[in-house]
Design a protein around this motif. Structure first.
Motif: not given
Ligand code: FAD
Ligand code: FAD
Lengths: 580, 580
Positions: A210-211, B146, A204-205, A321-322, A218, A208, A302-303, B149, A200-201, A196
């Motif tokens: 900067s993303v 946060i 939220e990420r 994937y995230g 992803r 941002l 990791d990704k 990855n 949400i993370d 859960r």
């Protein structure tokens, strides 16, 4: 001031009256007239303690199997010590709902101490995990699950007269590289809470400044590995959470969200009826959930997730994937594997027991639930013994009458016989014998041992392994507790079937599983159910059936009230997206 | 089937109708006729977007101050960017209730995105913490809370036209050795959840068969450092939790539990009326909570707390403990300290602002809540300017009439004047001037500047620092939002008091705090309240007042419903002790 006085009075009244009164009041308050949950009212009187020396029963685990054993144990001649790393029972079928906040974690757990608090059996509980079973010396070695102030964990040893192993299973990653490091699992309450927070993370990420757009895509790609009931239900819940709640709060990124369900087999929900499978696949497609069948995950970094595409000749493809949730297969806990080696059970997935749930190779250790499997006895293995017992006059041949006299015992001891007759639509064993003998009059049939073998040769094909479900675990727990409750009684007056390979009768009837049906919630207030007799039901009303069955199955009135009020809350306010 | 159809219809109805209808229904369902919470129904219409260039407002923090600013900001000419490491607002006054499960963590939080979702002001949110403020270049440097990855955290920079600092405070350990390593704090929601789990951990550890009696006693000794409202409320909650719920589940160890409240001063709750303090001390004594006043903690090791006993001439004593909660004092966040150095505010606990909440030494940065303190202007500093402004005819003396003409402005600009008059029970400033002048007729009073100084010499003693409370923070947020809403309007038609040291008037009236009273819950369904006008109320009915005030103050209907249903649940089923 009037209200206060009223409430103060009510408060006093409450603390005076017994809990049944409170419950009635609660139902009126919380369930608001609908979906009134019913439940077993367990009345427990504090019985007199028996003077004779008590037998020590150690129970490992407080899951479905362990808890249902404890709930049903009533003989005060036992002294029970429960060892489990969790001091609560968790209602696992609602875990997928916890991942998205449809139900709160606390609503599906009940402290085990509450479950046995008012029993007339003495029960101790230690929050610890079992590290080792020493069957030869009747000891279990345990370690506290909490560190003390100096970061050490207490260890201790417990003796037993009877040991009940109900420790469930752990996740099976099939040794796929990167899974343990990068994937979420969905076995424990903590797992669901972590999922859960991570969902949400991700949102939220992805919000941002900067993303990059590509990175947002992803991050918002949710991959679920495993198209079984859990994976499917999680995918559906996540889809609902995103589309009913999160889109409103994250309007800028809602179009970037993607959910992929990866299944190695040809279909999702393959254990269900075909109608359910195809309904689910269609619904998911309409919902925009990408269902990839024939896609076997071979590596997770990791990704990126790498899959082997069965449909494309085993080609390896990768996708970014995230968040990934691994929900496929169960494995054996390491200390159980050690125990199995100790008692000579090698190369098995689970502890093998007989039909009375007693671990093979021991005589005072029982195993039930996901960690165990019943090693059903084959008719063919015992055919000589059966023939001998049935042939009362030692004539070397068996008449129909002779056979019918032991038939009930056979059917009880070897449930596959009954199943076989059913699938062949035969009412009578005589029909089966006739088959072996050709077309003769029923009364005159006489069979040699070879002919009996022929008659029963296909019967063992009907043997089925029980699925690793809460239903099986909880029925086994109840069964075993009832055996324990009547241990002395049945020692004297055995009530089980004839011992074909020994003398007398078995003490108890063997365990028999009663399948009550299975649900698959598919999201959007729709569910599918496969009920006994292959009755299939799909749609909104099935979802309401699901609500009422799951409410009624709660372990306590407290969790029942909480679950119902969680549903009500979700219904009115939606799901919460605070990151806690 | 009937029920399902009814519910399906209801479901459809629900999704069709607006949220007010739902709320009415919910109240009927959840609050069950009692304690009906009331609240501000905020109606927001999606207003037309203003074409002109928008001013960028950056808000740091989503606590009481930040959230009340956001809730009240209504001018669509601003473009708001909120930066906070938590994507939710937390109702801190209920945090002590969360530590023992009287209220669930989720019931006291509300996603900030929900708070500004339907506003006609554009608001962006980034879940990140501010690392650095660059006031010269109007930039804030932020880092995502946060990890991605690959275990890195995104960093980014945000520009602003106006900056609102509302980041609250952090814990102050007064550099006491061992506190950070060994104590729990009670500032954040996570802290409260951790405390809850640790309390259960202590009970579970003390139940292990391997733990000695002495060690059990140590483990079950709960030490609370700080006799302020938070420490006292936590001690009371813990006592209730232990005595109402845990004793039933851990009967064997209940007599070993001990709760100690350590306070360096002479009394607990020293900011309250004496009647409350002594009631609380007596109640705790009766309850068996050991209240140690004059006991200053000087060191905390993993198993022992050392205190300096003021009453015994500063003797150092140590006592073993199982869990310690540190709840005393607040400190400055490091990046705020850097910012203060940058703008020349050195050696202060909090960011100093003027009475309009503007940070001294900047002109577009505001600070409010626990991280800020209003540097009230002294009358004596400005006495020459006041005299000059009041002496309209430049006669070098002030008549009562002349003085009365500027009196309103003086009272507005220097609230201590009004307070001083009140404490001296004077209705009229003339009485004050008379004092300075001896016994002459009111009309004929004429004062020189020196005489005015004498008359007002004691006025500044009435200056008070505002307490670091939610009440202050939220009133400041509302105040500042209202200023921002009317910025252009008041630029043209200033509505504040005369600028004594400059020309014209201040744009806005200065911030004025309105104290609404304070509660101290003492456990056992009793509370104390100190209301404005030194009205003191203690007992059961005060607890019910507390319930209704706290229900009404919730930030959303969702949290209100949840909090009320948590109380109801606790009332019926007690608190849960599952370790999650
Ligand atoms: C997400 C999810 C959804 C599910 N949905 C359904 C469903 O809808 N219907 C259904 O029938 N089944 C469902 N199941 C399956 C069901 O949960 C399991 O079959 C059931 O829990 C098995 O019961 P058990 O008592 O054997 O094991 P568990 O319930 O897993 O309990 C094992 C217990 O042993 C304890 N333990 C672990 N290690 C140790 C140790 N070393 N020493 C002592 N104790 C230990 C654990 O803490 C736990 O208390 C679901 C499972 C999951 C994960
Ligand atoms: C247990 C407890 C009980 C209390 N009970 C009461 C009570 O009953 N009545 C009462 O009036 N007051 C009470 N208070 C005090 C009250 O909570 C505070 O005075 C109030 O929270 C101050 O509001 P604030 O907005 O300044 O700070 P907070 O509410 O603390 O909010 C600070 C915000 O800033 C964020 N932040 C932190 N660091 C950064 C950063 N680097 N960058 C950006 N954002 C950041 C935080 O995440 C948070 O959102 C209580 C406090 C506690 C801890």
């Amino acid at each position: 001031m009037r209200t206060f006085t009223f409430f103060q009075r009510l408060s006093k009244a409450f603390h005076g009256y017994d809990s049944h009164f409170k419950l009635v009041l609660l139902c009126t308050t919380v369930s608001g007239g609908g979906l009134l949950a019913y439940g077993e009212a367990v009345a427990q009187s504090e019985a007199a303690v028996v003077k004779e020396e008590k037998k020590k029963v150690v129970v490992l685990g407080t899951g479905w199997a362990g808890t249902s054993f404890l709930k049903n144990l009533e003989n005060p001649r036992y002294e029970v010590h429960v060892v489990s790393p969790r001091n609560y029972f968790a209602f696992t079928p609602l875990l997928p709902s916890v991942t998205c906040g449809t139900v709160e974690a606390r609503s599906i757990v009940e402290p085990v101490r509450n479950i046995f608090r008012k029993k007339n059996v003495k029960v101790d509980f230690s929050e610890a995990e079992c590290l080792k079973i020493d069957a030869a010396n009747r000891k279990v070695y345990c370690r506290s699950s909490i560190s003390n102030n100096s970061n050490e964990k207490d260890e201790f040893v417990v003796d037993y007269d009877f040991l009940i192993i109900a420790v469930g299973a752990n996740v099976n990653t099939f040794n796929t590289p990167g899974v343990v490091e990068n994937c979420h699992f969905l076995k424990e309450v903590e797992d669901a809470q972590k999922i859960r927070r991570t969902v949400i993370d991700c949102f939220e990420r992805a919000s941002l400044p900067s993303v990059s757009e590509e990175e947002k895509k992803r991050i918002l790609h949710f991959a679920i590995v495993g198209g079984g009931p859990t994976g499917v239900e999680f995918a559906a819940s996540l889809h609902d959470f995103v589309n009913e709640d999160l889109v409103k709060l994250y309007p800028g990124i809602k179009d970037l969200v993607k959910i992929t369900l990866l299944e190695a087999g040809e279909h999702i929900l393959s254990m269900f009826d075909k109608r359910i499978t195809s309904f689910a696949e269609d619904k998911f497609r309409r919902d925009g959930i990408d269902v990839k069948t024939g896609s076997m995950v071979v590596k997770v970094s990791d990704k990126e997730i790498s899959t082997k595409e069965m449909k494309n000749g085993g080609e390896i493809t990768t996708m970014p994937y995230g968040m990934a949730v691994w929900s496929t297969g169960i494995g054996t806990r390491p200390f159980i594997r050690d125990f199995m080696t100790q008692i000579g059970q090698i190369n098995r997935r689970a502890v093998a027991t007989d039909e009375w749930l007693r671990v093979e190779g021991t005589n005072n250790v029982y195993a039930l639930g996901d960690c165990a499997t019943i090693n059903q006895r084959k008719v063919m293995e015992d055919i000589a013994a059966i023939f001998k017992k049935a042939d009362k006059d030692n004539s070397g041949t068996l008449t129909v009458k002779e056979f019918q006299e032991v038939l009930d015992d056979i059917c009880e001891r070897y449930p596959q016989v009954e199943l076989y007759l059913k699938t062949r639509q035969m009412n009578d064993i005589a029909d089966l014998l006739k088959e072996a003998k050709g077309d003769v009059a029923k009364e005159s049939i006489e069979l040699s041992i070879e002919e009996l073998k022929t008659a029963l040769s296909k019967v063992d094909s009907q043997m089925k392994f029980l699925p690793a479900t809460a239903q099986v675990a909880s029925q086994q727990g109840t069964y075993l507790a009832k055996c324990f409750n009547r241990m002395e009684e049945c020692e004297k007056n055995p009530e089980g079937p004839i011992r074909f390979r020994g003398e007398g009768r078995h003490r108890f009837k063997p365990f028999r599983y009663k399948h009550l049906g299975q649900f698959a919630p598919l999201g959007g207030e729709q569910a599918a159910a496969q009920l006994p007799g292959d009755w299939v039901s799909i749609g909104h009303s099935t979802q309401w059936l699901w609500y009422s069955v799951y409410a009624s199955k709660q372990v306590s009135w407290r969790t029942r009230a909480l679950v119902v009020s969680d549903w009500t809350r979700r219904f009115i306010f939606g799901r919460d997206s605070s990151q806690i």
